[in-house]
Design a protein around this motif. Structure first.
Motif, PDB file in Angstrom:
ATOM      1  N   PHE A  77      -1.313  -8.345 -39.892  1.00 19.13           N
ATOM      2  CA  PHE A  77      -0.961  -8.204 -38.486  1.00 19.13           C
ATOM      3  C   PHE A  77       0.255  -9.054 -38.106  1.00 19.13           C
ATOM      4  N   MET A  78       0.615  -9.998 -38.988  1.00 18.45           N
ATOM      5  CA  MET A  78       1.827 -10.782 -38.750  1.00 18.45           C
ATOM      6  C   MET A  78       3.075  -9.918 -38.851  1.00 18.45           C
ATOM      7  N   LYS A  79       2.941  -8.747 -39.477  1.00 22.20           N
ATOM      8  CA  LYS A  79       4.088  -7.848 -39.643  1.00 22.20           C
ATOM      9  C   LYS A  79       4.344  -6.982 -38.411  1.00 22.20           C
ATOM     10  N   VAL A  80       3.375  -6.981 -37.502  1.00 24.49           N
ATOM     11  CA  VAL A  80       3.498  -6.158 -36.299  1.00 24.49           C
ATOM     12  C   VAL A  80       4.179  -6.976 -35.206  1.00 24.49           C
ATOM     13  N   LYS A  81       5.261  -6.442 -34.653  1.00 20.79           N
ATOM     14  CA  LYS A  81       5.999  -7.153 -33.609  1.00 20.79           C
ATOM     15  C   LYS A  81       6.147  -6.288 -32.374  1.00 20.79           C
ATOM     16  N   LEU A  82       5.851  -6.880 -31.239  1.00 24.43           N
ATOM     17  CA  LEU A  82       5.987  -6.182 -29.969  1.00 24.43           C
ATOM     18  C   LEU A  82       7.442  -6.097 -29.532  1.00 24.43           C
ATOM     19  N   ILE A  83       7.851  -4.905 -29.128  1.00 22.18           N
ATOM     20  CA  ILE A  83       9.126  -4.699 -28.439  1.00 22.18           C
ATOM     21  C   ILE A  83       8.761  -4.257 -27.023  1.00 22.18           C
ATOM     22  N   ALA A  84       8.829  -5.199 -26.099  1.00 14.34           N
ATOM     23  CA  ALA A  84       8.453  -4.889 -24.719  1.00 14.34           C
ATOM     24  C   ALA A  84       9.469  -3.930 -24.116  1.00 14.34           C
ATOM     25  N   GLY A  85       9.008  -2.771 -23.716  1.00 14.17           N
ATOM     26  CA  GLY A  85       9.913  -1.772 -23.160  1.00 14.17           C
ATOM     27  C   GLY A  85       9.178  -0.505 -22.793  1.00 14.17           C
ATOM     28  N   ASP A  86       9.949   0.509 -22.404  1.00 16.15           N
ATOM     29  CA  ASP A  86       9.356   1.735 -21.890  1.00 16.15           C
ATOM     30  C   ASP A  86      10.375   2.863 -22.030  1.00 16.15           C
ATOM     31  N   VAL A  87       9.957   3.991 -22.586  1.00 23.73           N
ATOM     32  CA  VAL A  87      10.874   5.121 -22.737  1.00 23.73           C
ATOM     33  C   VAL A  87      11.311   5.681 -21.389  1.00 23.73           C
ATOM     34  N   LEU A  88      10.600   5.318 -20.312  1.00 21.44           N
ATOM     35  CA  LEU A  88      10.951   5.812 -18.984  1.00 21.44           C
ATOM     36  C   LEU A  88      12.043   4.976 -18.313  1.00 21.44           C
ATOM     37  N   GLU A  89      12.418   3.860 -18.939  1.00 19.29           N
ATOM     38  CA  GLU A  89      13.419   2.978 -18.350  1.00 19.29           C
ATOM     39  C   GLU A  89      14.769   3.136 -19.058  1.00 19.29           C
ATOM     40  N   GLU A  90      15.834   2.851 -18.307  1.00 16.71           N
ATOM     41  CA  GLU A  90      17.178   2.918 -18.888  1.00 16.71           C
ATOM     42  C   GLU A  90      17.282   1.936 -20.065  1.00 16.71           C
ATOM     43  N   GLU A  91      17.893   2.398 -21.147  1.00 13.32           N
ATOM     44  CA  GLU A  91      18.031   1.624 -22.381  1.00 13.32           C
ATOM     45  C   GLU A  91      16.681   1.112 -22.871  1.00 13.32           C
ATOM     46  N   LEU A  92      15.629   1.872 -22.541  1.00 16.89           N
ATOM     47  CA  LEU A  92      14.255   1.586 -22.952  1.00 16.89           C
ATOM     48  C   LEU A  92      13.699   0.303 -22.342  1.00 16.89           C
ATOM     49  N   GLY A  93      14.469  -0.349 -21.485  1.00 14.78           N
ATOM     50  CA  GLY A  93      13.988  -1.555 -20.820  1.00 14.78           C
ATOM     51  C   GLY A  93      13.740  -2.724 -21.749  1.00 14.78           C
TER      52      GLY A  93
END
Length: 517
Positions: A77-93
């Motif tokens: 699970f150390m290999k999993v990294k969050l990218i905080a964002g949203d496909v509904l936002e400009e430049e994915l937020g």
């Protein structure tokens, strides 16, 4: 010598959208378990329902689908990294730091985020499925080490065609022009135009998936791209657990609704072929599609129809009969009535049965609840069920044939040993065992009914069966009594006699009526 799949993914950085969805969860789990050398899995996640992206990532990693990994490979699970964002936002937020990390490191993009609701209004569906994909494509364009971009579409993206080949079909409308149109068009005008705009497809989901493929193809010359088109995605065949499913979509909702005695009629052509693919085969397909795309670096975009066509042939009648068989062996503890009902080939007879077996009983139950001072709910439930069935039944009253040569060829690109790990051979699925596991999966993973509840569920099931038989006997007896005692069967015959005489003016109608009776 080409590297094995596990060797290929060693040291790779993979960016996944839609990781909290049905396919997304299974994809993350499979990559962590079967590609242990993978470097990083970036997951795009947005805050939702009062939960931050970090909270949603923790919730994902605590999902039962990862039980094996938490027990055997907790360090993965150390290999999993969050990218905080949203496909509904400009430049994915996403933040500048996250963007730069993706631009510098990312090798593989698997885009599975989508709005899967068929009844979404066009503006929202385009915003999610088309414009969201455009934002992911623009990010991928800036990635320095990108080797493959895999876009998940659907095999039902061209419903007007009886046969779908593994090729790109021209979009009904230019996706970029449509996105511009929706930016300035007011909602009332759009609601008026929507039926005309999507007339080539049965719903906004299918329509947006169709035009989005055309959008993806425009980036073909910039980096290697492939499109995966799964048919109806259903419960897992083998992994992570046989029968695993986590939603009520499509056939899963049908199984549960029928098993609980709520759905008693369905508009379906039983002789037509059904095409549904287990979620673990979809996941293996995505992993292999990225693998061969990165190795081959094709100049032209490839399309893979992830379907059963030409390999497994199963009719809707068989699917429904097997489902009914296993629901009666592994019943649900809580149910409204004993499972039953029929499938109807004709719309009129189906609608008649809807009135008799869905609507009237729903109002009757609500009336009893009202008289008892309880909260009514059955009419609302039936309205939701009718709406869901009206969407699903489009796909059970038509038949499609999918060419899937590219998908079948994936088996030939890897060794026999790896075909056991990343299995895509649908011919090996035993449909009877699969439907059994599917029904058990709905009990375990959707309804959260423990296996220990099965004896009690079977006892209640027998009681519901007896009540169902008694109720039918009473209703049929009352109906017969009504005909004989209240109306009088001979009065009915006489009435029919008089009507026919006056209408047809036939002299020997007495004999004819007697023969009919």
């Amino acid at each position: 010598m080409a590297p094995t799949v596990a060797e290929f993914y060693e040291g790779k950085h993979v960016f996944i959208t839609g990781a909290t969805g049905f396919v997304g969860k299974a994809l993350v789990e499979k990559l962590l378990r079967s590609c242990p050398g993978i470097q990083t899995i970036y997951l795009l996640m947005r805050p939702k329902k009062g939960m931050s992206g970090e909270d949603r990532l923790k919730e994902l990693c605590n999902n039962l689908i990862f039980d094996y990994l938490r027990d055997k490979q907790p360090e993965c699970f150390m290999k999993v990294k969050l990218i905080a964002g949203d496909v509904l936002e400009e430049e994915l937020g996403i933040s500048n730091d996250d963007r730069q990390e993706l631009q510098k490191n990312c090798n593989i993009v698997i885009h599975s985020a989508a709005c899967v609701r068929f009844d979404k209004n066009l503006k929202d569906a385009v915003h999610m499925n088309t414009r969201g994909t455009l934002r992911v494509l623009k990010l991928a364009e800036t990635m320095e080490k990108i080797e493959a971009f895999v876009h998940l579409s659907t095999a039902y993206c061209r419903c007007q065609l009886d046969e779908l080949e593994e090729k790109l079909y021209p979009a009904a409308h230019d996706p970029e022009k449509l996105m511009d149109l929706l930016e300035w068009l007011d909602d009332d005008t759009l609601a008026y135009l929507e039926p005309k705009l999507i007339s080539s497809e049965p719903n906004t989901y299918s329509y947006t998936k169709a035009i989005t493929e055309d959008l993806v193809a425009k980036y073909n010359a910039k980096f290697p791209i492939a499109i995966g088109r799964p048919s109806i995605v259903t419960a897992a065949w083998k992994e992570p657990m046989p029968g695993w499913v986590d939603n009520l979509n499509g056939p899963t909702g049908l199984i549960i609704g029928s098993g609980k005695g709520v759905i008693r009629t369905m508009h379906c052509e039983p002789s037509y072929m059904a095409d549904a693919i287990p979620v673990d085969m979809v996941v293996n397909g995505c992993i292999l599609i990225a693998y061969v795309t990165a190795l081959d670096k094709p100049k032209d975009m490839r399309i893979f129809n992830i379907t059963l066509s030409g390999v497994q042939k199963i009719k809707w009648k068989e699917v429904i009969e097997l489902g009914e068989k296993w629901v009666n062996i592994y019943p649900y503890t809580v149910a409204l009535w004993y499972p039953g009902g029929t499938i109807k080939s004709y719309w009129f007879t189906h609608q008649l049965m809807v009135i008799l077996t869905h609507i009237i009983p729903a109002y009757f139950v609500d009336l009893l609840l009202f008289l008892l001072g309880k909260k009514t709910f059955m009419v609302k439930v039936q309205k939701r069920i009718s709406h869901g069935l009206s969407i699903l039944q489009y796909y059970t009253t038509k038949e499609w044939h999918f060419r899937n040569t590219n998908f079948l060829s994936l088996q030939k690109r890897i060794s026999e040993k790896e075909n056991e790990i990343f299995f895509t051979d649908v011919s090996k699925i035993d449909r009877d065992t699969y439907l059994r596991d599917y029904v058990i999966g709905t009990r375990t993973y959707v309804l959260k009914e423990d296996a220990s509840s099965l004896p009690r569920a079977r006892k209640l099931h027998r009681i519901r069966y007896i009540v169902d038989i008694i109720t039918k006997i009473i209703l049929y007896s009352l109906f017969a009594w009504f005909l004989y005692s209240k109306c009088g069967i001979f009065e009915i015959i006489s009435s029919v006699d008089d009507s026919i005489r006056s209408w047809m003016n036939i002299e020997n109608v007495d004999t004819k009526v007697t023969e009919v009776v």
